[in-house]
Design an enzyme around this catalytic site. Structure first.
Site, PDB file in Angstrom:
ATOM      1  N   SER A 121       0.675  -1.225  -0.096  1.00 61.14           N
ATOM      2  CA  SER A 121      -0.080  -0.095   0.015  1.00 61.14           C
ATOM      3  C   SER A 121       0.939   1.167  -0.043  1.00 61.14           C
ATOM      4  CB  SER A 121      -0.706   0.090   1.366  1.00 61.14           C
ATOM      5  OG  SER A 121      -1.763  -1.160   1.323  1.00 61.14           O
ATOM      6  N   HIS A 142      -0.887  -2.987  -7.403  1.00 58.12           N
ATOM      7  CA  HIS A 142      -1.734  -2.284  -6.043  1.00 58.12           C
ATOM      8  C   HIS A 142      -3.392  -2.553  -6.343  1.00 58.12           C
ATOM      9  CE1 HIS A 142      -2.771   0.698  -3.092  1.00 58.12           C
ATOM     10  NE2 HIS A 142      -2.633  -0.055  -2.276  1.00 58.12           N
ATOM     11  N   GLU A 154      -3.547   0.173  -9.064  1.00 54.77           N
ATOM     12  CA  GLU A 154      -2.490   1.099  -9.303  1.00 54.77           C
ATOM     13  C   GLU A 154      -1.229   0.327  -9.890  1.00 54.77           C
ATOM     14  OE1 GLU A 154      -2.102   5.113  -6.497  1.00 54.77           O
ATOM     15  OE2 GLU A 154      -2.401   3.160  -5.323  1.00 54.77           O
ATOM     16  N   ASN A 192      -3.507   5.956  -1.650  1.00 55.36           N
ATOM     17  CA  ASN A 192      -3.361   6.243  -0.047  1.00 55.36           C
ATOM     18  C   ASN A 192      -2.677   7.458   0.215  1.00 55.36           C
ATOM     19  OD1 ASN A 192      -4.517   3.808   0.512  1.00 55.36           O
ATOM     20  ND2 ASN A 192      -2.727   2.447   0.286  1.00 55.36           N
TER      21      ASN A 192
HETATM   22  C1  LIG Z   1      -5.498   0.413   1.850  1.00 52.20           C
HETATM   23  C2  LIG Z   1      -5.048   0.552   0.559  1.00 52.20           C
HETATM   24  O1  LIG Z   1      -3.894   0.208   0.004  1.00 52.20           O
HETATM   25  C3  LIG Z   1      -5.804   0.730  -0.770  1.00 52.20           C
HETATM   26  C4  LIG Z   1      -7.475   0.651  -0.640  1.00 52.20           C
HETATM   27  O2  LIG Z   1      -7.870  -0.342  -0.787  1.00 52.20           O
HETATM   28  S1  LIG Z   1      -8.533   1.774   0.332  1.00 52.20           S
HETATM   29  C5  LIG Z   1      -9.940   1.053   0.182  1.00 52.20           C
HETATM   30  C6  LIG Z   1     -10.721   1.317  -0.940  1.00 52.20           C
HETATM   31  N1  LIG Z   1     -11.885   0.863  -0.902  1.00 52.20           N
HETATM   32  C7  LIG Z   1     -13.315   1.473  -0.455  1.00 52.20           C
HETATM   33  O3  LIG Z   1     -13.151   2.715  -0.227  1.00 52.20           O
HETATM   34  C8  LIG Z   1     -14.362   0.680  -0.004  1.00 52.20           C
HETATM   35  C9  LIG Z   1     -15.588   1.708   0.166  1.00 52.20           C
HETATM   36  N2  LIG Z   1     -16.730   1.030   0.621  1.00 52.20           N
HETATM   37  C10 LIG Z   1     -17.444   0.621  -0.598  1.00 52.20           C
HETATM   38  O4  LIG Z   1     -17.348   1.160  -1.720  1.00 52.20           O
HETATM   39  C11 LIG Z   1     -18.810  -0.085  -0.365  1.00 52.20           C
HETATM   40  O5  LIG Z   1     -19.103   0.041   0.908  1.00 52.20           O
HETATM   41  C12 LIG Z   1     -18.534  -1.625  -0.703  1.00 52.20           C
HETATM   42  C13 LIG Z   1     -18.356  -1.963  -2.066  1.00 52.20           C
HETATM   43  C14 LIG Z   1     -17.338  -2.387   0.124  1.00 52.20           C
HETATM   44  C15 LIG Z   1     -19.977  -2.524  -0.195  1.00 52.20           C
HETATM   45  O6  LIG Z   1     -21.049  -1.759  -0.866  1.00 52.20           O
HETATM   46  P1  LIG Z   1     -22.383  -1.688  -0.379  1.00 52.20           P
HETATM   47  O7  LIG Z   1     -23.375  -1.392  -1.290  1.00 52.20           O
HETATM   48  O8  LIG Z   1     -22.592  -1.315   0.938  1.00 52.20           O
HETATM   49  O9  LIG Z   1     -22.545  -3.240   0.157  1.00 52.20           O
HETATM   50  P2  LIG Z   1     -23.533  -4.703  -0.722  1.00 52.20           P
HETATM   51  O10 LIG Z   1     -24.509  -4.150  -1.323  1.00 52.20           O
HETATM   52  O11 LIG Z   1     -23.424  -5.572   0.580  1.00 52.20           O
HETATM   53  O12 LIG Z   1     -22.377  -5.110  -1.798  1.00 52.20           O
HETATM   54  C16 LIG Z   1     -22.034  -4.729  -3.190  1.00 52.20           C
HETATM   55  C17 LIG Z   1     -21.540  -5.611  -3.807  1.00 52.20           C
HETATM   56  O13 LIG Z   1     -20.200  -5.947  -3.463  1.00 52.20           O
HETATM   57  C18 LIG Z   1     -19.934  -7.039  -2.787  1.00 52.20           C
HETATM   58  N3  LIG Z   1     -18.950  -7.034  -1.670  1.00 52.20           N
HETATM   59  C19 LIG Z   1     -19.081  -6.275  -0.572  1.00 52.20           C
HETATM   60  N4  LIG Z   1     -18.226  -6.615   0.258  1.00 52.20           N
HETATM   61  C20 LIG Z   1     -17.479  -7.428  -0.196  1.00 52.20           C
HETATM   62  C21 LIG Z   1     -15.885  -8.046   0.298  1.00 52.20           C
HETATM   63  N5  LIG Z   1     -15.634  -7.720   1.399  1.00 52.20           N
HETATM   64  N6  LIG Z   1     -15.602  -8.944  -0.611  1.00 52.20           N
HETATM   65  C22 LIG Z   1     -16.237  -9.118  -1.701  1.00 52.20           C
HETATM   66  N7  LIG Z   1     -17.407  -8.760  -2.191  1.00 52.20           N
HETATM   67  C23 LIG Z   1     -18.004  -7.845  -1.557  1.00 52.20           C
HETATM   68  C24 LIG Z   1     -21.293  -7.690  -2.506  1.00 52.20           C
HETATM   69  O14 LIG Z   1     -21.356  -9.175  -2.564  1.00 52.20           O
HETATM   70  C25 LIG Z   1     -22.105  -7.030  -3.544  1.00 52.20           C
HETATM   71  O15 LIG Z   1     -21.888  -7.955  -4.810  1.00 52.20           O
HETATM   72  P3  LIG Z   1     -23.247  -8.157  -5.684  1.00 52.20           P
HETATM   73  O16 LIG Z   1     -23.861  -6.711  -6.080  1.00 52.20           O
HETATM   74  O17 LIG Z   1     -22.668  -9.208  -6.688  1.00 52.20           O
HETATM   75  O18 LIG Z   1     -24.290  -8.785  -4.560  1.00 52.20           O
HETATM   76  N1  LIG Z   2      -6.346  -4.084   3.604  1.00 54.31           N
HETATM   77  C1  LIG Z   2      -6.483  -3.215   2.430  1.00 54.31           C
HETATM   78  O1  LIG Z   2      -7.600  -2.597   2.427  1.00 54.31           O
HETATM   79  C2  LIG Z   2      -5.266  -3.391   1.344  1.00 54.31           C
HETATM   80  C3  LIG Z   2      -4.172  -4.077   1.760  1.00 54.31           C
HETATM   81  N2  LIG Z   2      -3.135  -3.727   0.516  1.00 54.31           N
HETATM   82  C4  LIG Z   2      -1.813  -4.457   1.024  1.00 54.31           C
HETATM   83  O2  LIG Z   2      -2.016  -5.824   0.743  1.00 54.31           O
HETATM   84  C5  LIG Z   2      -1.106  -6.552   1.693  1.00 54.31           C
HETATM   85  C6  LIG Z   2      -2.015  -7.602   2.489  1.00 54.31           C
HETATM   86  O3  LIG Z   2      -3.028  -6.603   3.418  1.00 54.31           O
HETATM   87  P1  LIG Z   2      -4.061  -7.325   3.846  1.00 54.31           P
HETATM   88  O4  LIG Z   2      -4.445  -8.598   3.123  1.00 54.31           O
HETATM   89  O5  LIG Z   2      -5.032  -6.255   4.333  1.00 54.31           O
HETATM   90  O6  LIG Z   2      -3.363  -7.919   5.020  1.00 54.31           O
HETATM   91  P2  LIG Z   2      -3.896  -9.200   6.059  1.00 54.31           P
HETATM   92  O7  LIG Z   2      -3.185  -9.057   7.613  1.00 54.31           O
HETATM   93  O8  LIG Z   2      -5.355  -9.553   6.046  1.00 54.31           O
HETATM   94  O9  LIG Z   2      -3.222 -10.441   5.450  1.00 54.31           O
HETATM   95  C7  LIG Z   2      -1.821 -10.662   5.404  1.00 54.31           C
HETATM   96  C8  LIG Z   2      -1.562 -11.959   5.304  1.00 54.31           C
HETATM   97  O10 LIG Z   2       0.061 -12.246   5.075  1.00 54.31           O
HETATM   98  C9  LIG Z   2       0.506 -13.550   5.938  1.00 54.31           C
HETATM   99  N3  LIG Z   2       1.765 -13.516   6.043  1.00 54.31           N
HETATM  100  C10 LIG Z   2       2.351 -12.585   7.074  1.00 54.31           C
HETATM  101  N4  LIG Z   2       3.711 -12.974   7.089  1.00 54.31           N
HETATM  102  C11 LIG Z   2       3.908 -13.972   5.914  1.00 54.31           C
HETATM  103  C12 LIG Z   2       5.056 -14.560   5.516  1.00 54.31           C
HETATM  104  N5  LIG Z   2       6.061 -14.621   5.938  1.00 54.31           N
HETATM  105  N6  LIG Z   2       4.668 -15.391   4.358  1.00 54.31           N
HETATM  106  C13 LIG Z   2       3.514 -15.677   4.035  1.00 54.31           C
HETATM  107  N7  LIG Z   2       2.481 -15.089   4.365  1.00 54.31           N
HETATM  108  C14 LIG Z   2       2.691 -14.244   5.331  1.00 54.31           C
HETATM  109  C15 LIG Z   2      -0.640 -13.309   7.114  1.00 54.31           C
HETATM  110  O11 LIG Z   2      -0.729 -14.240   7.801  1.00 54.31           O
HETATM  111  P3  LIG Z   2      -0.481 -13.977   9.670  1.00 54.31           P
HETATM  112  O12 LIG Z   2      -1.979 -13.428   9.647  1.00 54.31           O
HETATM  113  O13 LIG Z   2      -0.644 -15.387   9.913  1.00 54.31           O
HETATM  114  O14 LIG Z   2       0.434 -13.313   9.938  1.00 54.31           O
HETATM  115  C16 LIG Z   2      -1.865 -12.957   6.421  1.00 54.31           C
HETATM  116  O15 LIG Z   2      -2.593 -14.350   6.006  1.00 54.31           O
HETATM  117  C17 LIG Z   2      -0.323  -5.435   2.666  1.00 54.31           C
HETATM  118  O16 LIG Z   2       0.865  -5.022   1.913  1.00 54.31           O
HETATM  119  C18 LIG Z   2      -1.437  -4.146   2.341  1.00 54.31           C
HETATM  120  O17 LIG Z   2      -0.655  -3.018   2.686  1.00 54.31           O
HETATM  121  C19 LIG Z   2      -3.434  -3.105  -0.546  1.00 54.31           C
HETATM  122  C20 LIG Z   2      -4.243  -2.807  -0.862  1.00 54.31           C
HETATM  123  C21 LIG Z   2      -5.679  -2.525   0.313  1.00 54.31           C
END
Ligand SMILES: CC(=O)CC(=O)SCCNC(=O)CCNC(=O)[C@H](O)C(C)(C)COP(=O)(O)OP(=O)(O)OC[C@H]1O[C@@H](n2cnc3c(N)ncnc32)[C@H](O)[C@@H]1OP(=O)(O)O
Ligand SMILES: NC(=O)C1=CN([C@@H]2O[C@H](COP(=O)(O)OP(=O)(O)OC[C@H]3O[C@@H](n4cnc5c(N)ncnc54)[C@H](OP(=O)(O)O)[C@@H]3O)[C@@H](O)[C@H]2O)C=CC1
Length: 293
Positions: A121, A142, A154, A192
């Site tokens: 991320s 990403h 990304e 992010n």
């Molecule tokens: C941290 C990083 O590195 C980068 C990032 O990812 S930052 C995070 C980016 N993501 C966001 O900002 C998500 C913001 N949230 C949303 O867009 C919405 O709340 C959401 C899409 C997650 C759920 O939407 P919603 O309308 O409230 O839920 P809901 O109607 O239950 O679901 C819509 C669809 O998504 C699916 N869905 C929801 N959550 C899901 C999940 N966790 N996994 C898989 N599918 C999912 C549902 O099954 C549903 O699919 P269908 O249309 O086929 O039934």
């Molecule tokens: N969460 C988010 O919204 C997003 C996350 N990301 C990125 O994706 C990556 C994963 O995030 P996310 O899935 O949320 O994290 P989670 O904590 O859900 O999952 C991480 C997984 O990696 C496993 N793990 C840790 N160490 C090892 C290892 N040495 N070998 C193999 N597996 C290992 C963990 O196992 P255990 O739990 O047993 O340690 C766990 O199953 C990160 O780099 C995160 O920044 C990118 C986009 C969105």
């Protein structure tokens, strides 16, 4: 021209690894999902199965397509099973030392021509690449969470990434029916860099008592039309991941505006990591999420 990808390895069976495995198999790639723990892999395969079943129920996929996708995914806790992968996507915990250890253990196993990508991320792609034996075939792919739903991916090159690698990654992501945006290798890239300071500010808003969890999330859902409130989204991403991203922004850009909120630090220290640990800004252990402040 990129190289042809048929076999995809995914490292880390957490929420992102699960989603990447699912969308890759649904697009016809053979997927090997690797994690340290067999229990974690079993739970991940059950999650993928549940998600695919939901897609069948909502008419987005046929039952035959669900079966075909499931048959393409295998799980393994043996790193040697990544040997046939053309592309490996590392989606393990957002911790540079964890990722470096993984690269050290998998590089000797991978085919010399295999591409290694990270779903990080925030971390520097160039620095992570230097911990591998193939910086020219290393880059950031990403995905956003939840992977099956979010359209964006990304793509981030490191300083050494070659064009063939970039083209192969672009072709692969396009076949998953996702939209690409290209970001340069700066801390936390584009999404992010913008999203996490907003979430961190929401946590400061809570910390300073400007509003409760419910007030802040309601304000941003109904006042700014966000699909989730920022604290709900933080719990969804994982508070450990949010904190790591803020630390990378703070260290990498050396600007105090990225200082992680002390309340975020405290929640992570308590092990309150959000949805994945059962408690964060909400408590998920009952029938409905209950705000913790
Ligand atoms: C941290 C990083 O590195 C980068 C990032 O990812 S930052 C995070 C980016 N993501 C966001 O900002 C998500 C913001 N949230 C949303 O867009 C919405 O709340 C959401 C899409 C997650 C759920 O939407 P919603 O309308 O409230 O839920 P809901 O109607 O239950 O679901 C819509 C669809 O998504 C699916 N869905 C929801 N959550 C899901 C999940 N966790 N996994 C898989 N599918 C999912 C549902 O099954 C549903 O699919 P269908 O249309 O086929 O039934
Ligand atoms: N969460 C988010 O919204 C997003 C996350 N990301 C990125 O994706 C990556 C994963 O995030 P996310 O899935 O949320 O994290 P989670 O904590 O859900 O999952 C991480 C997984 O990696 C496993 N793990 C840790 N160490 C090892 C290892 N040495 N070998 C193999 N597996 C290992 C963990 O196992 P255990 O739990 O047993 O340690 C766990 O199953 C990160 O780099 C995160 O920044 C990118 C986009 C969105």
């Amino acid at each position: 021209m990129g190289s042809e990808i048929k076999n995809v390895g995914v490292i880390g069976a957490g929420q992102m690894g699960c989603g990447i495995a699912q969308v890759s198999a649904a697009s016809g790639y053979r997927v090997q999902l690797y994690d340290l723990s067999p229990e974690r892999i079993e739970a991940a395969l059950a999650t993928v199965n549940g998600n695919l079943a939901r897609q069948v129920a909502s008419g987005k996929m046929t039952e035959d397509e669900r079966k075909a996708a499931l048959a393409l995914i295998s799980g393994s806790a043996d790193v040697n099973d990544l040997a046939s992968a053309d592309l490996v996507i590392e989606a393990a915990t957002e911790d540079e030392s964890v990722k470096r250890k993984i690269y050290a253990s998998i590089c000797p196993v991978l085919k010399p021509e295999a591409i290694l990508a990270t779903n990080t991320s925030s971390l520097s792609i160039t620095r992570l690449a230097s911990a591998t034996d193939r910086p020219e075939r290393f880059m950031g792919i990403h995905f956003m969470n939840p992977v099956p739903v979010m359209k964006l991916v990304e793509l981030v090159r490191g300083i050494a990434t070659d064009e063939k690698t970039f083209t192969s990654a672009k072709d692969f992501v396009t076949k998953l029916d996702k939209t690409i945006t290209v970001a340069e290798d700066f801390p936390a890239f584009i999404v992010n860099r913008i999203l996490l300071p907003m979430i961190n500010e929401a946590i400061y808003t809570l910390y300073e008592g400007v509003g409760s969890v419910d007030a802040i999330d309601t304000a941003m859902k109904l006042g700014a039309n966000h699909p989730m409130g920022p604290l709900q989204l933080a719990d969804f991403i994982g508070l450990d991941t949010c904190l790591s991203i803020m630390q990378v922004l703070h260290d990498g850009l050396a600007d105090s505006k990225y200082r992680p909120c002390p309340l975020l630090v405290k929640y992570v220290e308590a092990g309150w990591l959000g949805r994945k640990s059962g408690r964060g800004f909400y408590d998920y252990r009952g029938p409905v999420p209950v705000p913790t402040r």
